[in-house]
Design a protein around this motif. Structure first.
Motif, PDB file in Angstrom:
ATOM      1  N   HIS A 135       0.827  -1.207   0.000  1.00 24.11           N
ATOM      2  CA  HIS A 135       0.000   0.000   0.000  1.00 24.11           C
ATOM      3  C   HIS A 135       0.861   1.257   0.000  1.00 24.11           C
ATOM      4  CE1 HIS A 135      -2.225   3.233   2.310  1.00 24.11           C
ATOM      5  NE2 HIS A 135      -2.944   3.081   1.234  1.00 24.11           N
ATOM      6  N   GLU A 136       1.972   1.191   0.679  1.00 31.09           N
ATOM      7  CA  GLU A 136       2.869   2.341   0.785  1.00 31.09           C
ATOM      8  C   GLU A 136       4.302   1.833   0.929  1.00 31.09           C
ATOM      9  OE1 GLU A 136       3.780   5.963   3.952  1.00 31.09           O
ATOM     10  OE2 GLU A 136       1.838   4.955   3.980  1.00 31.09           O
ATOM     11  N   LEU A 137       5.214   2.384   0.141  1.00 29.16           N
ATOM     12  CA  LEU A 137       6.613   1.974   0.215  1.00 29.16           C
ATOM     13  C   LEU A 137       7.182   2.273   1.595  1.00 29.16           C
ATOM     14  CD1 LEU A 137       7.953   3.142  -3.275  1.00 29.16           C
ATOM     15  CD2 LEU A 137       7.472   0.799  -2.538  1.00 29.16           C
ATOM     16  N   GLY A 138       7.953   1.317   2.102  1.00 30.64           N
ATOM     17  CA  GLY A 138       8.577   1.495   3.402  1.00 30.64           C
ATOM     18  C   GLY A 138       7.716   1.075   4.573  1.00 30.64           C
ATOM     19  N   VAL A 139       6.479   0.658   4.299  1.00 32.43           N
ATOM     20  CA  VAL A 139       5.559   0.294   5.372  1.00 32.43           C
ATOM     21  C   VAL A 139       5.210  -1.186   5.291  1.00 32.43           C
ATOM     22  CG1 VAL A 139       3.267   0.659   6.352  1.00 32.43           C
ATOM     23  CG2 VAL A 139       4.589   2.604   5.505  1.00 32.43           C
ATOM     24  N   PHE A 140       5.410  -1.875   6.393  1.00 35.25           N
ATOM     25  CA  PHE A 140       5.077  -3.286   6.523  1.00 35.25           C
ATOM     26  C   PHE A 140       4.040  -3.411   7.640  1.00 35.25           C
ATOM     27  CE2 PHE A 140       8.759  -3.354   4.091  1.00 35.25           C
ATOM     28  CZ  PHE A 140       9.084  -4.626   3.645  1.00 35.25           C
ATOM     29  N   ALA A 141       3.081  -4.322   7.476  1.00 31.36           N
ATOM     30  CA  ALA A 141       2.038  -4.477   8.483  1.00 31.36           C
ATOM     31  C   ALA A 141       1.696  -5.942   8.696  1.00 31.36           C
ATOM     32  CB  ALA A 141       0.784  -3.704   8.076  1.00 31.36           C
ATOM     33  N   LEU A 142       1.367  -6.258   9.935  1.00 32.95           N
ATOM     34  CA  LEU A 142       1.005  -7.610  10.354  1.00 32.95           C
ATOM     35  C   LEU A 142      -0.376  -7.535  10.993  1.00 32.95           C
ATOM     36  CD1 LEU A 142       2.041 -10.592  10.982  1.00 32.95           C
ATOM     37  CD2 LEU A 142       2.823  -9.656  13.167  1.00 32.95           C
ATOM     38  N   ALA A 143      -1.305  -8.412  10.583  1.00 29.46           N
ATOM     39  CA  ALA A 143      -2.678  -8.329  11.085  1.00 29.46           C
ATOM     40  C   ALA A 143      -3.233  -9.688  11.465  1.00 29.46           C
ATOM     41  CB  ALA A 143      -3.587  -7.686  10.037  1.00 29.46           C
ATOM     42  N   VAL A 144      -4.154  -9.660  12.428  1.00 22.61           N
ATOM     43  CA  VAL A 144      -4.913 -10.854  12.836  1.00 22.61           C
ATOM     44  C   VAL A 144      -6.385 -10.465  12.918  1.00 22.61           C
ATOM     45  CG1 VAL A 144      -2.974 -11.813  14.144  1.00 22.61           C
ATOM     46  CG2 VAL A 144      -4.671 -10.374  15.304  1.00 22.61           C
ATOM     47  N   PRO A 145      -7.287 -11.446  12.823  1.00 22.42           N
ATOM     48  CA  PRO A 145      -8.720 -11.132  12.923  1.00 22.42           C
ATOM     49  C   PRO A 145      -9.154 -10.931  14.370  1.00 22.42           C
ATOM     50  CG  PRO A 145      -8.418 -13.477  12.580  1.00 22.42           C
ATOM     51  CD  PRO A 145      -7.044 -12.856  12.496  1.00 22.42           C
ATOM     52  N   LEU A 146     -10.178 -10.114  14.549  1.00 22.59           N
ATOM     53  CA  LEU A 146     -10.841  -9.956  15.844  1.00 22.59           C
ATOM     54  C   LEU A 146     -12.213 -10.612  15.709  1.00 22.59           C
ATOM     55  CD1 LEU A 146      -9.939  -6.254  16.728  1.00 22.59           C
ATOM     56  CD2 LEU A 146      -8.961  -8.348  17.708  1.00 22.59           C
ATOM     57  N   ARG A 147     -12.399 -11.737  16.369  1.00 21.27           N
ATOM     58  CA  ARG A 147     -13.641 -12.504  16.236  1.00 21.27           C
ATOM     59  C   ARG A 147     -14.475 -12.410  17.503  1.00 21.27           C
ATOM     60  NH1 ARG A 147     -10.018 -16.099  13.440  1.00 21.27           N
ATOM     61  NH2 ARG A 147     -10.657 -16.302  11.249  1.00 21.27           N
ATOM     62  N   ASN A 148     -15.792 -12.484  17.307  1.00 23.07           N
ATOM     63  CA  ASN A 148     -16.681 -12.526  18.460  1.00 23.07           C
ATOM     64  C   ASN A 148     -16.863 -13.971  18.914  1.00 23.07           C
ATOM     65  OD1 ASN A 148     -18.499 -13.675  16.631  1.00 23.07           O
ATOM     66  ND2 ASN A 148     -19.655 -11.782  16.353  1.00 23.07           N
ATOM     67  N   LEU A 149     -17.705 -14.188  19.901  1.00 30.17           N
ATOM     68  CA  LEU A 149     -17.885 -15.536  20.450  1.00 30.17           C
ATOM     69  C   LEU A 149     -18.553 -16.486  19.466  1.00 30.17           C
ATOM     70  CD1 LEU A 149     -18.915 -14.730  24.134  1.00 30.17           C
ATOM     71  CD2 LEU A 149     -16.740 -15.682  23.324  1.00 30.17           C
ATOM     72  N   GLN A 150     -19.189 -15.935  18.436  1.00 32.77           N
ATOM     73  CA  GLN A 150     -19.799 -16.775  17.404  1.00 32.77           C
ATOM     74  C   GLN A 150     -18.805 -17.130  16.300  1.00 32.77           C
ATOM     75  OE1 GLN A 150     -21.509 -13.853  18.619  1.00 32.77           O
ATOM     76  NE2 GLN A 150     -22.322 -15.362  20.064  1.00 32.77           N
TER      77      GLN A 150
END
Length: 260
Positions: free
Chosen positions: A205-220
């Motif tokens: 998305h942008e040079l020089g930027v790295f990102a790490l993500a995980v999902p946020l899930r509800n109890l269902q």
């Protein structure tokens, strides 16, 4: 945009309001100033109809104009400000984002999916000495889902048939030389994210930027948002960073799950 959640009878649908909102939504980061012809093209209206909506929105104070072009005024922030002040999800996530940032000095945010974009609904407060604050990662920012870690997490959380429908016929814009734009390769990428339950975006998305993500899930088990951390190439590629940061994100997601 996503399909509406609530069905509505034809007699109850106010077409004029829908057209006015379409004109308002035609303004974005790529097109910040529009004339009547441009607004008509983006909103799917005739030029005459777009002009009337632009004049009305300007009269109401939601647009500014020089007589030829129009642009969003500060009054539209009333909507985002009210949402961020009253919506349950941002309020629930904020303490966790602040805690993670204080612990690591990195930048954390949470986003939800809206059509072909993710919208940042919460982010940590600025802390002195933070290592990287990527451009455009402000509250309410809309980022392309295909090129961001949060977007990929949320796309991977879709039922497979729904994701196939989302991708079909959709152009994946190339934002940097590293952006994945080929549909076949993108399907493979999303399948990997789905299997690993984690997404990494490396300067897509942008040079020089790295990102790490995980999902946020509800109890269902439904992914209601995505949580990510933004860092530099040097840190993201270090074994220590991923070894330490991924469990930190996953633990935060588990702690939040009963609240979502």
């Amino acid at each position: 945009m996503n399909a509406p959640d609530h069905a509505i009878a034809k007699a109850d649908f106010i077409e004029g309001m829908a057209k006015g909102m379409a004109v308002l939504e035609s303004f974005d980061t790529q097109r910040q100033r529009l004339n009547a012809t441009q607004a008509a093209e983006r909103a799917g209206l005739t030029r005459a109809a777009a002009r009337r909506h632009l004049l009305t929105l300007a009269h109401l104070g939601y647009l500014d104009t020089d007589g030829s072009h129009y642009w969003l005024s500060a009054k539209v922030l009333r909507f985002s400000g009210s949402y961020l002040a009253s919506a349950r999800l941002p309020r629930l996530l904020q303490p966790t984002l602040n805690r993670l940032a204080a612990l690591t000095r990195d930048s954390f945010s949470a986003a939800v999916l809206d059509g072909d974009e993710v919208v940042i609904i919460a982010r940590n407060v600025s802390i002195g000495g933070q290592r990287l604050m990527a451009y455009g990662l402000h509250l309410g920012a809309r980022l392309p889902a295909h090129a961001t870690s949060t977007g990929r997490i949320l796309l991977a959380a879709m039922p497979r048939g729904e994701f196939t429908t989302w991708l079909k016929g959709r152009e994946l814009p190339r934002l940097t030389p590293h952006t994945a734009v080929d549909h076949k390769a993108f399907k493979v990428l999303i399948a990997e994210v789905r299997n690993q339950d984690v997404a990494i975006a490396r300067e897509e998305h942008e040079l020089g930027v790295f990102a790490l993500a995980v999902p946020l899930r509800n109890l269902q088990g439904k992914a209601v948002a995505a949580l990510n951390v933004v860092s530099s190439a040097e840190r993201m590629d270090s074994p220590e960073f991923q070894r330490d940061m991924l469990p930190l994100l996953q633990d935060a997601a588990r702690e939040l799950r009963p609240l979502l």
